[in-house]
Structure formats: C-alpha cells, structure tokens
Design a protein around this motif. Structure first.
Motif, PDB file in Angstrom:
ATOM      1  N   LEU A 225      18.259  -4.475 -28.153  1.00 45.74           N
ATOM      2  CA  LEU A 225      17.114  -3.571 -28.277  1.00 45.74           C
ATOM      3  C   LEU A 225      15.895  -4.147 -27.561  1.00 45.74           C
ATOM      4  N   TRP A 226      15.596  -5.436 -27.818  1.00 44.35           N
ATOM      5  CA  TRP A 226      14.383  -6.047 -27.288  1.00 44.35           C
ATOM      6  C   TRP A 226      14.482  -6.381 -25.804  1.00 44.35           C
ATOM      7  N   THR A 227      15.659  -6.821 -25.364  1.00 41.99           N
ATOM      8  CA  THR A 227      15.786  -7.294 -23.989  1.00 41.99           C
ATOM      9  C   THR A 227      16.297  -6.246 -23.010  1.00 41.99           C
ATOM     10  N   VAL A 228      16.887  -5.166 -23.532  1.00 42.52           N
ATOM     11  CA  VAL A 228      17.438  -4.141 -22.647  1.00 42.52           C
ATOM     12  C   VAL A 228      16.741  -2.794 -22.852  1.00 42.52           C
ATOM     13  N   ALA A 229      16.802  -2.278 -24.074  1.00 37.64           N
ATOM     14  CA  ALA A 229      16.307  -0.918 -24.333  1.00 37.64           C
ATOM     15  C   ALA A 229      14.802  -0.789 -24.100  1.00 37.64           C
ATOM     16  N   LEU A 230      14.036  -1.674 -24.708  1.00 36.61           N
ATOM     17  CA  LEU A 230      12.582  -1.536 -24.600  1.00 36.61           C
ATOM     18  C   LEU A 230      12.077  -1.711 -23.163  1.00 36.61           C
ATOM     19  N   PRO A 231      12.563  -2.716 -22.406  1.00 36.58           N
ATOM     20  CA  PRO A 231      12.125  -2.798 -21.007  1.00 36.58           C
ATOM     21  C   PRO A 231      12.539  -1.581 -20.174  1.00 36.58           C
TER      22      PRO A 231
END
Length: 221
Positions: free
Chosen positions: A136-142
């Motif tokens: 979530l933090w390293t793929v989705a949000l960026p």
C-alpha cells in the motif's frame, strides 16, 4: 487596503481549509479504497450517501447539522453532558460541516485513482514478498499520487468558497466563524462594495489557479 477583520477572515478561512483537507484525506483514503474494490451490493448506497452534498442545498445540510450540534441536538447535548459546550457557532462546528460538505470532493478522485491503478500492482508486490501494508505504502500511494493531489486541491478550494453550510452552522462571529465567503456577504449587506470586490476578486484568482492545477494534473495522467 484590506482591513483587520478582512485579514482575520482570510486567516480563519485558510486554517479551516487546511484542517478540512488533512482530515478528509485521512478519512477518504480508506473509504475510497473500499469503494474502488469492494463487490458488496450495498456499496451503491454508500456512494450515494457520500455524494449527497453535491446535490443537496447547503442550507439543508447546514440546518440538520445545526440541530445535531446545537444544545438540543444529540451531539450538542452529549458534549454538554460531558462538561463541554455545544458545537453550534464554533470553529469546531464549521470544521465538522466542512468535512461533511467536501467529502465527495476527496472520495471521488481517490476512488477513480485506485480503480485506474487496479489490483495487479499490489499482487505483483506481494508476490515479491511485500506485506499488504508495504504494498500500500510503496506501490499504491505513489502510483495514485495524482489522485491525492487532485483530491487535496479540490477540497482546499471548495472549503475556501463554502458559504451556506458555514453560515447555518457558524453564523458570522469575527475570529471564530466569519470566513471569507461570509464576510463578503456581510460587506455586501452593508453596501460596502469596494471591500466585497477586493475579496471576491482574490477568490476568483485563487479558484482559477486551483482549477488550472486540477485540469493540468488530469491531462498529465
């Protein structure tokens, strides 16, 4: 030249817009994620509920919030029972109203961004050993950064121009609830068109810049 009460209203409006934006991004992110990927049949009811501020007259929403937050309402009575005061005609009250009124402006861009991304990037990250939270933090949000920029920009700008809900819940108390839109109304009522012109032209300029940013981001995506 702007007067002291004008600067006071500008400062209060910026505080309200910034706080509303932060709160709504925190609320809208998990809600938008759920709406983007859930297959629950009743998701359409949630979507309709979230979008209601887009079609309801602001005075209707403001009226019921005033009742709820006032001394005779459930929230107001509860606050007074706990030793506080009711939230009608307070800064906290207009923050609550702004969060509810601007909710669709945060949820809809984020939901669309998550849907466009899809689940595949998350599945790939998890297959490489990333946890769901890491994915979530390293793929989705960026990948959805543009959606967050659009959501934050729209919420901030929409809050700057709120009038009906704010007036119903907060009235026009200088330094407490008198935001720019309400002050422009007060200037107009007092036939002080010069002051109303100055503030109105400033808001038009801000709106133009904000919309240019939003449409520029959408074209770049």
């Amino acid at each position: 030249m702007l007067q002291e009460n004008d600067w006071q209203a500008i400062s209060l409006t910026l505080q309200l817009a910034a706080l509303t934006t932060v709160i709504l991004l925190a609320i809208a992110t998990p809600l938008s994620w759920w709406l983007a990927f859930t297959r629950k049949r009743w998701r359409h009811w949630i979507q309709a509920l979230v979008a209601m501020p887009l079609v309801l007259p602001p005075t209707v929403l403001g009226f019921y919030l005033l009742i709820a937050l006032g001394p005779q309402g459930f929230v107001g009575k509860t606050m007074e029972f706990l030793g506080g005061r009711h939230l009608a005609f307070t800064f906290t009250g207009i923050v609550i109203g702004s969060v509810i009124y601007s909710l669709p402006f945060a949820v809809q861009p984020l939901t669309e961004a998550f849907r466009t991304m899809g689940r595949r990037p998350l599945f790939v990250a998890e297959s490489l050993g990333a946890s769901k939270l890491d994915a979530l933090w390293t793929v989705a949000l960026p990948m959805c950064r543009g959606g967050f920029i659009v959501a934050a920009t729209l919420v901030f700008a929409h809050t700057l121009g709120e009038f009906g809900v704010i007036l119903m819940i907060g009235g026009s108390i200088p330094g407490e609830t008198q935001v720019l839109s309400v002050l422009i109304y007060d200037h107009t009522e007092a036939l002080n068109y010069t002051a109303a012109h100055k503030l109105s032209l400033g808001m038009i300029a801000v709106a133009l810049v904000v919309l240019t940013i939003v449409y520029g981001r959408r074209r770049a995506q």
